[in-house]
Enzyme design. Sequence first.
Site, PDB file in Angstrom:
ATOM      1  N   SER A  21      -2.446  -2.183  -6.666  1.00 52.52           N
ATOM      2  CA  SER A  21      -3.568  -2.872  -6.019  1.00 52.52           C
ATOM      3  C   SER A  21      -4.624  -3.330  -7.022  1.00 52.52           C
ATOM      4  O   SER A  21      -4.753  -2.772  -8.116  1.00 52.52           O
ATOM      5  CB  SER A  21      -4.218  -1.949  -4.987  1.00 52.52           C
ATOM      6  OG  SER A  21      -3.256  -1.483  -4.071  1.00 52.52           O
TER       7      SER A  21
HETATM    8  N1  SAM Z   1      -1.286   2.969  -4.573  1.00 53.84           N
HETATM    9  C1  SAM Z   1      -0.434   2.087  -5.331  1.00 53.84           C
HETATM   10  C2  SAM Z   1      -0.789   2.008  -6.790  1.00 53.84           C
HETATM   11  O1  SAM Z   1      -1.752   2.651  -7.230  1.00 53.84           O
HETATM   12  O2  SAM Z   1      -0.058   1.331  -7.526  1.00 53.84           O
HETATM   13  C3  SAM Z   1      -0.280   0.727  -4.722  1.00 53.84           C
HETATM   14  C4  SAM Z   1       0.646   0.757  -3.586  1.00 53.84           C
HETATM   15  S1  SAM Z   1       1.431  -0.717  -3.061  1.00 53.84           S
HETATM   16  C5  SAM Z   1       0.099  -1.787  -2.625  1.00 53.84           C
HETATM   17  C6  SAM Z   1       2.070  -0.079  -1.513  1.00 53.84           C
HETATM   18  C7  SAM Z   1       3.193   0.920  -1.662  1.00 53.84           C
HETATM   19  O3  SAM Z   1       3.478   1.474  -0.387  1.00 53.84           O
HETATM   20  C8  SAM Z   1       4.501   0.324  -2.178  1.00 53.84           C
HETATM   21  O4  SAM Z   1       4.912   0.982  -3.328  1.00 53.84           O
HETATM   22  C9  SAM Z   1       5.474   0.546  -1.011  1.00 53.84           C
HETATM   23  O5  SAM Z   1       6.810   0.782  -1.420  1.00 53.84           O
HETATM   24  C10 SAM Z   1       4.860   1.759  -0.346  1.00 53.84           C
HETATM   25  N2  SAM Z   1       5.257   1.984   1.048  1.00 53.84           N
HETATM   26  C11 SAM Z   1       5.456   1.071   2.034  1.00 53.84           C
HETATM   27  N3  SAM Z   1       5.795   1.705   3.181  1.00 53.84           N
HETATM   28  C12 SAM Z   1       5.814   3.040   2.914  1.00 53.84           C
HETATM   29  C13 SAM Z   1       6.086   4.210   3.692  1.00 53.84           C
HETATM   30  N4  SAM Z   1       6.393   4.164   4.987  1.00 53.84           N
HETATM   31  N5  SAM Z   1       5.995   5.403   3.077  1.00 53.84           N
HETATM   32  C14 SAM Z   1       5.675   5.502   1.749  1.00 53.84           C
HETATM   33  N6  SAM Z   1       5.418   4.427   0.976  1.00 53.84           N
HETATM   34  C15 SAM Z   1       5.474   3.213   1.545  1.00 53.84           C
END
Ligand code: SAM
Length: 214
Positions: A58
């Site tokens: 993000s």
């Molecule tokens: N917090 C992260 C960072 O510091 O890089 C950014 C996260 S990114 C915007 C969103 C993440 O949520 C992705 O890696 C995606 O694979 C994960 N995601 C989506 N659905 C999910 C779920 N049901 N459970 C766990 N992770 C999930």
Amino acid sequence: MSGLEALIKRLRAEGVLSDPRVEEALRAVPRERFLPPRLEKYAYVDEPIHIGHGQTCSAPHMVVIMLQELELGEGMKVLEVGTGSGWNAALLAYLVGPRGRVVTVERIPALAEEARRRLKEMGFDNVKVVVGDGSLGYPDEAPYDRIIVTAAAPEVPPPLVEQLAEGGILLIPVGGRYYQDLLKVEKVGESVRRKRLMPVVFVPLVGRYGYGGG
Ligand code: SAM
């Protein structure tokens, strides 16, 4: 001036960054360490950065806004849904300190593995990276003082509200697949208060209480 210092200066001037502890965390946890090597030079561009598998680390301003709204304190137990690069998990771990704990859930095993390696290398012993569907939370270690969801959901997943401690705060982007509102949910006694903070754009939460597919 380094890219990091220029970014901090701009976020402060824009009124985004106001908490000195969060500023300290930004200096202590270098974003470049969590990006693919060829993209390290973009670490202090205030934009989401692609980390593979269609996912992003993000944008710094959004991370700062969410960390400040979480009102973190030392010793707290935090659940993060969406580990991605692991950068936000490391910032959370820094802010809750060695007496605190962070559990972070990622659905894509390769991203979880990479984040786990980076966090270990950087000495964050108070973070546990779990592979799974974070829309179900992680009941094994509930309740959590704080829950932060870094992917967008169509609704607030009921298990996350259940796993939030009394007096706890949950931050989650809720809305359509492409545009959402960032919600701050607070559990006070028997009631659950919701506040709409701002419009945001996040990648979708995929899972039981997220969007289908993927
Ligand atoms: N917090 C992260 C960072 O510091 O890089 C950014 C996260 S990114 C915007 C969103 C993440 O949520 C992705 O890696 C995606 O694979 C994960 N995601 C989506 N659905 C999910 C779920 N049901 N459970 C766990 N992770 C999930």
